[in-house]
Design an enzyme around this catalytic site. Structure first.
Site, PDB file in Angstrom:
ATOM      1  N   ASP A 235      -8.823 -27.785  13.413  1.00 18.42           N
ATOM      2  CA  ASP A 235      -7.874 -28.889  13.330  1.00 18.42           C
ATOM      3  C   ASP A 235      -6.831 -28.809  14.439  1.00 18.42           C
ATOM      4  O   ASP A 235      -6.481 -27.728  14.913  1.00 18.42           O
ATOM      5  CB  ASP A 235      -7.179 -28.842  11.962  1.00 18.42           C
ATOM      6  CG  ASP A 235      -6.203 -29.974  11.757  1.00 18.42           C
ATOM      7  OD1 ASP A 235      -6.653 -31.134  11.726  1.00 18.42           O
ATOM      8  OD2 ASP A 235      -4.987 -29.704  11.651  1.00 18.42           O
ATOM      9  N   GLU A 259     -10.600 -30.513  17.254  1.00 14.08           N
ATOM     10  CA  GLU A 259     -10.047 -31.859  17.252  1.00 14.08           C
ATOM     11  C   GLU A 259      -9.067 -32.014  18.413  1.00 14.08           C
ATOM     12  O   GLU A 259      -7.984 -31.440  18.395  1.00 14.08           O
ATOM     13  CB  GLU A 259      -9.328 -32.122  15.922  1.00 14.08           C
ATOM     14  CG  GLU A 259      -8.672 -33.487  15.849  1.00 14.08           C
ATOM     15  CD  GLU A 259      -7.713 -33.608  14.678  1.00 14.08           C
ATOM     16  OE1 GLU A 259      -7.548 -34.717  14.174  1.00 14.08           O
ATOM     17  OE2 GLU A 259      -7.123 -32.578  14.291  1.00 14.08           O
TER      18      GLU A 259
END
Length: 600
Positions: A235, A259
């Protein structure tokens, strides 16, 4: 689950599902996998659970668990996915806050404990064991950018009690609080300032420091080893300097994709150089725009070419059109034909395809508030949904093609035609390509015929016909190397050499139609409202039936004949038509069955 036995005089309809096979997990390479993204709290309740409506707009825990995922792997594998990605599992900020609760998994406080909201240690182990037992790979979502704290501060820097964080229990591990410049032009701000809000600040870790890097390395080594993790989704990668990932991914020893929420591929792909893969945000925005009725495929093809110049390897980027952080595609347009086109692009384009839970049910939630995190169980896990069937067919074809063409996943797609409203691409080795025809004309499109020149694809002389896999219709390649096919209703088209479909289970061809680990499936029969504890509650009566192996005969229809791929199913006085390849038919058979009442 509340169970009851029906009267002996009653006969219930049971649903035997013919599902496509899953590719055996014989390689660690993720390039050949298709990933189903699971938001743990919103995917499935465990059996024996009485639930009440989930108000996603206020951000609560809704009750999804690891056991719920395990009990519903048939639903995922019914679409022929061979990998899943689940939410972070670390222990979270436990309080109710002005921003809701930590159900998404990104407000971690203790890396070395599991989130009890999602289940027990045994539940987590059992889930991974079940995933691997089906030949699927397991991807874990993790956070390396920050920890989380519950603050009721007003203006000014929040007062953080760092001692409750594990293992980063001292302020020395964190950057000083500052507000992020979200323009994307200041990478230092993105990497060092804090995400979150004044209610839930997310203290930003000093990932450039050796002690922080070593502590993360120790943790991820243990996570991968202790739980047999196959891959990582990381993330907020753009909020961590790229150099961090070189050592971190090496310590993890498994595939990782991160990400990088940035539209500029020349910037975003800097993270691929150290992490190995990124989620393809540079394509996300052009995809969303191009596949709307007023869209233009020009921007998308421009980004495709730009990424080939700026990224190390576009075939390992994560291709997606939806996730938990962006509005659903159906939030932009309710047109089902456009939704089929965008899902087809995700699954047939270069890269590792990722479908976010609920996309197959045509969910339409947005992000302000986060209504795009809908509980999937409220659909009754509808395997008859048009997009569920559509995705199943495409995954079947993709996996079948990989068994015949070892270069399929590494070959870059070629653009055969592109204009404002049409994009035609071919992918695969010479003479074995899949041709994908995309349109943004939508459901109201007028019908027409395409005459496509396929001479550049070097199909062998033995390839005289191409099968349109979604309608199971054959089209002949002319002596001048063109193929003519109709475009109707704004639907995508997938053309593949008819001679190569043998053994695929598609369009009446033989072959296994589902993975042999898929043993049962719950199918919704009736939804009604009753009163439970003085409150009106939606109930779903459903039948859970074993899936039997079936063989389907007959081939693709000719261009002038009716398709043998049409089957009609009926229950009571209502009937529905299900059109598609043999591997995705749902067939109703009548039988006497016990009936279970699921409280939904």
């Amino acid at each position: 689950m509340l169970a009851f036995a029906p009267s002996g005089a009653l006969t219930f309809a049971c649903l035997a599902l013919l599902l496509p096979p899953s590719l055996a997990a014989t390689s660690e390479e993720w390039r050949g996998r298709s990933i189903y993204q699971v938001m743990t709290d919103r995917f499935a309740l465990p059996e024996q659970t009485l639930w009440m409506p989930c108000h996603t707009d206020i951000g609560p825990y809704c009750g999804g668990t690891w056991r719920g995922i395990m009990e519903n792997l048939d639903y995922i594998q019914g679409m022929n996915f061979d990998a899943i990605w689940i939410s972070p599992v670390t222990a979270q900020l436990p309080q109710y806050t002005e921003d809701g609760r930590s159900y998404a998994g990104y407000w971690q406080q203790d890396l070395y404990s599991l989130n009890p909201e999602f289940g027990t240690l045994d539940d987590f182990h059992n889930l991974i064991k079940a995933v691997h037992g089906r030949g699927m790979l397991f991807m874990l979502d993790i956070v390396t950018n920050h920890m989380a704290y519950n603050s009721m501060q007003g203006d000014g820097a929040p007062a953080i009690n760092y001692t409750i964080m594990n293992p980063f229990n001292d302020q020395k591990y964190y950057h000083q609080e500052c507000s992020i410049d979200y323009s994307g032009n200041n990478l230092t701000s993105l990497e060092e300032c804090w995400l979150g809000s004044r209610f839930v600040p997310l203290p930003d870790l000093r990932t450039e420091d050796d002690d922080v890097r070593n502590m993360f390395g120790d943790w991820i080594e243990q996570m991968v080893a202790n739980y047999s993790i196959d891959g990582l989704r990381i993330d907020a990668g753009i909020n961590v300097e790229p150099e961090f990932f070189t050592g971190f991914v090496k310590r993890a020893g498994v595939f990782a994709t991160t990400e990088v929420y940035h539209s500029n591929d020349s910037i975003a792909c800097q993270w691929q150089e150290t992490a190995g893969s990124i989620l393809n945000y540079p394509q996300y925005w052009p995809i969303t725009s191009a596949f709307q009725s007023n869209g233009d495929f020009g921007d998308l093809t421009t980004v495709i070419e730009s990424e080939r110049q700026n990224c190390q390897d576009t075939t390992v980027l994560g291709t997606f059109s939806e996730n938990q952080d962006v509005p659903r595609f159906a939030n932009h347009t309710s047109d089902l034909a456009l939704a089929k086109n965008v899902a087809t692009y995700v699954l047939m384009a270069d890269g590792i395809p990722i479908i976010y839970q609920g996309q197959e049910q045509h969910f339409s939630g947005g992000t302000n508030p986060f209504t795009n995190r809908e509980p999937l169980w409220e659909t009754g896990f509808n395997v008859f949904a048009p997009l569920y069937q559509h995705i199943s067919s495409l995954n079947t074809l993709r996996q079948h093609t990989m068994t015949l063409d070892s270069n399929y996943t590494t070959a870059q797609s070629s653009v055969l035609h592109q204009d404002k409203s049409t994009l035609i691409m071919a992918k695969g080795g010479g003479g074995k390509q899949i041709i994908a025809v995309f349109t943004n004309a939508g459901e109201g499109a007028t019908s027409g015929t395409w005459d496509l020149d396929v001479s550049s694809l070097n199909y062998p002389a033995s390839t005289s016909q191409l099968t349109e896999v979604l309608t199971c219709t054959n089209y002949t390649i002319s002596p001048s190397h063109t193929v003519s096919f109709p475009m109707t209703g704004g639907e995508p088209r997938i053309l593949y050499p008819a001679s190569l479909l043998a053994g695929s289970s598609l369009c009446g061809e033989g072959g296994r139609m589902f993975n042999d680990k898929v043993t049962n499936q719950t199918v919704t029969a009736t939804t009604f409202t009753t009163t439970v504890g003085s409150a009106p509650t939606v109930m779903v009566a459903s039948v859970t039936v074993p899936i039997g192996e079936a063989e389907q005969t007959g081939g693709a229809a000719s261009a002038t004949g009716s398709s043998s791929a049409v089957r009609r199913v009926a229950l009571g006085s209502s009937s529905s038509s299900w059109t598609g390849p043999a591997g995705t038919f749902a067939v109703l058979v009548m039988c006497g069955m016990g009936m279970s009442l699921l409280v939904r």
